[in-house]
Motif scaffolding. Sequence first.
Motif, PDB file in Angstrom:
ATOM      1  N   LEU A  68      20.383   7.295  -8.564  1.00 35.16           N
ATOM      2  CA  LEU A  68      20.092   5.874  -8.686  1.00 35.16           C
ATOM      3  C   LEU A  68      20.737   5.136  -7.515  1.00 35.16           C
ATOM      4  O   LEU A  68      21.896   5.388  -7.166  1.00 35.16           O
ATOM      5  N   GLU A  69      19.977   4.237  -6.884  1.00 34.86           N
ATOM      6  CA  GLU A  69      20.469   3.428  -5.768  1.00 34.86           C
ATOM      7  C   GLU A  69      20.509   1.969  -6.225  1.00 34.86           C
ATOM      8  O   GLU A  69      19.494   1.435  -6.699  1.00 34.86           O
ATOM      9  N   TYR A  70      21.667   1.334  -6.128  1.00 28.69           N
ATOM     10  CA  TYR A  70      21.822  -0.048  -6.562  1.00 28.69           C
ATOM     11  C   TYR A  70      21.827  -0.978  -5.348  1.00 28.69           C
ATOM     12  O   TYR A  70      22.574  -0.768  -4.390  1.00 28.69           O
ATOM     13  N   MET A  71      20.976  -2.014  -5.383  1.00 23.38           N
ATOM     14  CA  MET A  71      20.930  -3.041  -4.348  1.00 23.38           C
ATOM     15  C   MET A  71      21.006  -4.397  -5.044  1.00 23.38           C
ATOM     16  O   MET A  71      19.988  -4.910  -5.529  1.00 23.38           O
ATOM     17  N   GLY A  72      22.227  -4.942  -5.149  1.00 24.53           N
ATOM     18  CA  GLY A  72      22.399  -6.178  -5.897  1.00 24.53           C
ATOM     19  C   GLY A  72      22.065  -5.964  -7.355  1.00 24.53           C
ATOM     20  O   GLY A  72      22.617  -5.091  -8.012  1.00 24.53           O
ATOM     21  N   SER A  73      21.136  -6.776  -7.880  1.00 25.68           N
ATOM     22  CA  SER A  73      20.739  -6.649  -9.281  1.00 25.68           C
ATOM     23  C   SER A  73      19.583  -5.686  -9.462  1.00 25.68           C
ATOM     24  O   SER A  73      19.124  -5.465 -10.576  1.00 25.68           O
ATOM     25  N   GLU A  74      19.108  -5.110  -8.367  1.00 26.59           N
ATOM     26  CA  GLU A  74      17.967  -4.206  -8.435  1.00 26.59           C
ATOM     27  C   GLU A  74      18.445  -2.756  -8.452  1.00 26.59           C
ATOM     28  O   GLU A  74      19.427  -2.399  -7.795  1.00 26.59           O
ATOM     29  N   VAL A  75      17.727  -1.948  -9.206  1.00 26.50           N
ATOM     30  CA  VAL A  75      18.062  -0.536  -9.328  1.00 26.50           C
ATOM     31  C   VAL A  75      16.851   0.282  -8.927  1.00 26.50           C
ATOM     32  O   VAL A  75      15.728   0.015  -9.369  1.00 26.50           O
ATOM     33  N   PHE A  76      17.082   1.289  -8.091  1.00 25.40           N
ATOM     34  CA  PHE A  76      16.010   2.177  -7.638  1.00 25.40           C
ATOM     35  C   PHE A  76      16.343   3.601  -8.051  1.00 25.40           C
ATOM     36  O   PHE A  76      17.496   4.031  -7.935  1.00 25.40           O
ATOM     37  N   GLN A  77      15.342   4.310  -8.541  1.00 26.47           N
ATOM     38  CA  GLN A  77      15.482   5.747  -8.761  1.00 26.47           C
ATOM     39  C   GLN A  77      14.908   6.460  -7.540  1.00 26.47           C
ATOM     40  O   GLN A  77      13.740   6.279  -7.205  1.00 26.47           O
ATOM     41  N   VAL A  78      15.749   7.241  -6.865  1.00 26.53           N
ATOM     42  CA  VAL A  78      15.339   7.924  -5.632  1.00 26.53           C
ATOM     43  C   VAL A  78      15.341   9.429  -5.882  1.00 26.53           C
ATOM     44  O   VAL A  78      16.353  10.001  -6.278  1.00 26.53           O
ATOM     45  N   THR A  79      14.211  10.060  -5.654  1.00 28.00           N
ATOM     46  CA  THR A  79      14.085  11.509  -5.774  1.00 28.00           C
ATOM     47  C   THR A  79      13.718  12.071  -4.411  1.00 28.00           C
ATOM     48  O   THR A  79      12.766  11.598  -3.776  1.00 28.00           O
ATOM     49  N   ALA A  80      14.475  13.058  -3.946  1.00 26.87           N
ATOM     50  CA  ALA A  80      14.205  13.700  -2.660  1.00 26.87           C
ATOM     51  C   ALA A  80      13.699  15.115  -2.911  1.00 26.87           C
ATOM     52  O   ALA A  80      14.312  15.876  -3.662  1.00 26.87           O
ATOM     53  N   VAL A  81      12.562  15.465  -2.296  1.00 31.48           N
ATOM     54  CA  VAL A  81      11.906  16.758  -2.514  1.00 31.48           C
ATOM     55  C   VAL A  81      11.701  17.430  -1.156  1.00 31.48           C
ATOM     56  O   VAL A  81      11.195  16.805  -0.217  1.00 31.48           O
ATOM     57  N   TYR A  82      12.092  18.694  -1.045  1.00 30.58           N
ATOM     58  CA  TYR A  82      11.937  19.419   0.216  1.00 30.58           C
ATOM     59  C   TYR A  82      10.490  19.871   0.405  1.00 30.58           C
ATOM     60  O   TYR A  82       9.858  20.367  -0.512  1.00 30.58           O
ATOM     61  N   ARG A  83       9.968  19.667   1.598  1.00 33.32           N
ATOM     62  CA  ARG A  83       8.630  20.135   1.966  1.00 33.32           C
ATOM     63  C   ARG A  83       8.649  20.647   3.410  1.00 33.32           C
ATOM     64  O   ARG A  83       9.353  20.086   4.258  1.00 33.32           O
ATOM     65  N   GLU A  84       7.911  21.689   3.674  1.00 31.28           N
ATOM     66  CA  GLU A  84       7.676  22.129   5.053  1.00 31.28           C
ATOM     67  C   GLU A  84       6.245  21.763   5.405  1.00 31.28           C
ATOM     68  O   GLU A  84       5.291  22.264   4.788  1.00 31.28           O
ATOM     69  N   VAL A  85       6.097  20.889   6.395  1.00 29.27           N
ATOM     70  CA  VAL A  85       4.778  20.389   6.781  1.00 29.27           C
ATOM     71  C   VAL A  85       4.418  20.989   8.130  1.00 29.27           C
ATOM     72  O   VAL A  85       5.054  20.699   9.148  1.00 29.27           O
ATOM     73  N   ASP A  86       3.413  21.847   8.110  1.00 28.02           N
ATOM     74  CA  ASP A  86       3.019  22.566   9.334  1.00 28.02           C
ATOM     75  C   ASP A  86       4.220  23.256   9.966  1.00 28.02           C
ATOM     76  O   ASP A  86       4.391  23.264  11.198  1.00 28.02           O
ATOM     77  N   GLY A  87       5.086  23.833   9.115  1.00 25.51           N
ATOM     78  CA  GLY A  87       6.239  24.584   9.595  1.00 25.51           C
ATOM     79  C   GLY A  87       7.457  23.742   9.921  1.00 25.51           C
ATOM     80  O   GLY A  87       8.506  24.292  10.283  1.00 25.51           O
ATOM     81  N   VAL A  88       7.371  22.414   9.800  1.00 22.82           N
ATOM     82  CA  VAL A  88       8.486  21.524  10.135  1.00 22.82           C
ATOM     83  C   VAL A  88       9.202  21.106   8.846  1.00 22.82           C
ATOM     84  O   VAL A  88       8.565  20.571   7.932  1.00 22.82           O
ATOM     85  N   PRO A  89      10.546  21.314   8.746  1.00 20.30           N
ATOM     86  CA  PRO A  89      11.290  20.892   7.549  1.00 20.30           C
ATOM     87  C   PRO A  89      11.249  19.377   7.390  1.00 20.30           C
ATOM     88  O   PRO A  89      11.531  18.637   8.323  1.00 20.30           O
ATOM     89  N   CYS A  90      10.894  18.918   6.202  1.00 16.47           N
ATOM     90  CA  CYS A  90      10.808  17.484   5.917  1.00 16.47           C
ATOM     91  C   CYS A  90      11.354  17.204   4.517  1.00 16.47           C
ATOM     92  O   CYS A  90      11.521  18.124   3.705  1.00 16.47           O
ATOM     93  N   VAL A  91      11.582  15.931   4.262  1.00 27.46           N
ATOM     94  CA  VAL A  91      11.973  15.488   2.926  1.00 27.46           C
ATOM     95  C   VAL A  91      11.016  14.390   2.488  1.00 27.46           C
ATOM     96  O   VAL A  91      10.781  13.434   3.230  1.00 27.46           O
ATOM     97  N   MET A  92      10.437  14.555   1.294  1.00 21.86           N
ATOM     98  CA  MET A  92       9.614  13.505   0.714  1.00 21.86           C
ATOM     99  C   MET A  92      10.495  12.693  -0.232  1.00 21.86           C
ATOM    100  O   MET A  92      11.109  13.251  -1.130  1.00 21.86           O
ATOM    101  N   GLU A  93      10.586  11.386   0.029  1.00 23.21           N
ATOM    102  CA  GLU A  93      11.365  10.500  -0.829  1.00 23.21           C
ATOM    103  C   GLU A  93      10.430   9.740  -1.763  1.00 23.21           C
ATOM    104  O   GLU A  93       9.472   9.105  -1.311  1.00 23.21           O
ATOM    105  N   LEU A  94      10.726   9.833  -3.061  1.00 28.29           N
ATOM    106  CA  LEU A  94       9.957   9.141  -4.096  1.00 28.29           C
ATOM    107  C   LEU A  94      10.864   8.058  -4.672  1.00 28.29           C
ATOM    108  O   LEU A  94      11.877   8.349  -5.307  1.00 28.29           O
ATOM    109  N   ILE A  95      10.513   6.801  -4.431  1.00 26.84           N
ATOM    110  CA  ILE A  95      11.383   5.685  -4.804  1.00 26.84           C
ATOM    111  C   ILE A  95      10.691   4.841  -5.871  1.00 26.84           C
ATOM    112  O   ILE A  95       9.564   4.384  -5.683  1.00 26.84           O
ATOM    113  N   GLN A  96      11.372   4.679  -6.993  1.00 31.42           N
ATOM    114  CA  GLN A  96      10.831   3.900  -8.106  1.00 31.42           C
ATOM    115  C   GLN A  96      11.751   2.704  -8.351  1.00 31.42           C
ATOM    116  O   GLN A  96      12.930   2.863  -8.670  1.00 31.42           O
ATOM    117  N   LYS A  97      11.233   1.502  -8.143  1.00 30.76           N
ATOM    118  CA  LYS A  97      12.022   0.304  -8.410  1.00 30.76           C
ATOM    119  C   LYS A  97      11.977   0.013  -9.905  1.00 30.76           C
ATOM    120  O   LYS A  97      10.915  -0.166 -10.485  1.00 30.76           O
TER     121      LYS A  97
END
Length: 661
Positions: A68-97
């Motif tokens: 959970l990421e807190y920004m003032g009175s707002e709360v975000f749920q952040v999920t980070a998922v590992y993906r390799e895209v065309d052989g390149v290491p990446c992270v997909m961030e899924l952010i839910q306010k």
Amino acid sequence: MTREQVETEMAQYRTIFTVVRLLDAAQVGGEESVNSFCSCYSYWGKNTPCRNCISRQVLEDHRQRTKLEYMGSEVFQVTAVYREVDGVPCVMELIQKLDGETLIDPENGERLIDSIASYHTKLYHDALTDSYNRLYFEDALKDKTDPAGVAVLDQDDFKLINDTYGHQAGDIALRTCVDVVRACIRKSDVLIRYGGDEFLLVLPGIERAAFLAKLDRIREQLHTASVPGYSRLQLSASIGGVITQPGETVEQAVSRADKLMYQAKNRKNMVVTEDNARDGALSAAGRESQTRQSILIVDDSEMNRAILAEILGSDYNILEAANGRECLAMLEQYDTGIALILLDIVMPVMDGFAVLSEMNRSHWIEDIPVIMISSEDADTVVRRAYELGVSDYVSRPFDAGVVYRRVFNTIKLYAKQRRLASLVTSQIKEKEKNTKMMISILSEVVEFRNGESGQHVLHIGTLTQRLLERLTQKTDRYDLPPETQELIVMASALHDIGKVAIDDKILNKPGRLTPEEFDLMKTHTVVGANMLDHLGRYKNEALVKTAHDICRWHHERWDGRGYPDGLAGDEIPISAQIVSMADVYDALVSKRVYKAAYSPDTAVQMILHGDCGQFNPLLLECLVEIQDVLKAEIVGRENESELAAAETSAEGSRPLPTMPR
């Protein structure tokens, strides 16, 4: 994945999450400077590095992480998922306010805390025994180096209990085992369900003498414990224990304890620790014999047994049986502690074919290889032996070199097969874990908006599983193999996913809904099904199709008076019928914004009397037969008086609900 594939996946996530973005390693950056985090910090408006950048962690260990990421009175749920895209290491961030207005007032703040606690419980606790699970060990314990006692406990004859009494008895036996262990340990000690019938104990800071005494007490208490409803069952466990060495991780200590547990399993109902050997409890010969594999020679000729023992005895423990009946007794005693059986065919009392038939019936043949030894070399005899599962054939008179090599090769082959099966199983479990985790996140979002207990989805899964088990025991009318049952249980978590489209004011209205509001509420069945229909290439997957059926039809009724399609009888998929009953039961025994909680007994009677719609008569029978199990697992005996009081106070002030929303 290709860039096109990941874009398709991200498009699907954008229907659920506020922001979905893909970052490569350069965009995630390192710890050296704030500038290397520009893409991250420009989004969050920060000017200092995160102390817990889950995206950087995911790039390193390739595991999915959520915070959970807190920004003032707002709360975000952040999920980070590992993906390799065309052989390149990446992270997909899924952010839910998360809606700030629903979190500011104390009541909803408590709901959020309850939801998070519930998610943590489901993530790290075993649903059957409520002990910690293997994931908790992997995430929180395995790398610790603090002094501790570590023990591996394996319940003896668990497969035999399942095969003889059924899986329900096996489940109760496991829960009994956990209850006994918990009664013997401290609050600071950790009990983990490490495998099917294997448990791990981590006892921080315990002294050696106290550790050994505790393991002996657990063994004794378990051996005298009674299994509720199964008076003839006698439990026992094989236990291996070690004290961690300086700098040793818990995972390394578990590996040592596991080896000792397998030594204990040669005898069963036994505790083996390093101190047994150190104190001379085991002779040098005894210690050596416990580390070697055991071969069972089954032959009515004492001379033949002596010859084979001479050939193999230098490298293996030798067990002997003079006929088939003695062989089966040895199998009952040692089970998979036997690495291989050398089996004669022609014997008095019980011949080799009868032994093979029993090994097939009890599934021993799947775990213990058999080499046929006989002078009967007729094609029909050898062919029948192979049909019954023998791995090889050795004829008499024996050639010592041939016998030894065939025994060695067969044991080695089975060991490789077990390792391969373990590897494949591990990979499948990892995929299943990720699938269940994503489903859990989605269902938690729905339940949080719906104002229902964070336990609702967990309860639905348990209820669905118990109803499925009882239904398949009663009848083969429905095609419900184990894999289908598992899909139904998993898909049940998504039964109300369509409620994401329903206004909060309707979802959480304390009183009765108006006809117009109820019509809107009913649309969640079609909305949920349509969401799953629009999953593109995934819509034909078995899990998605099962979830679709449940979403659309879990409010249909046996008499055809449900919605949205007015299906009747077995026109309604059995998956939807079962989840419907589970949903109604949990709605009745749980407190909701529009009703008080009812006792389990009252809930069952209301369902039987048709107060909550009409159900399949077979399912009603199942409900009656498992109501005591449900009362213990879903409601808990400690809550019965509270529920009864709530029910009494609610009588006369509010009409009985006819169905859950």
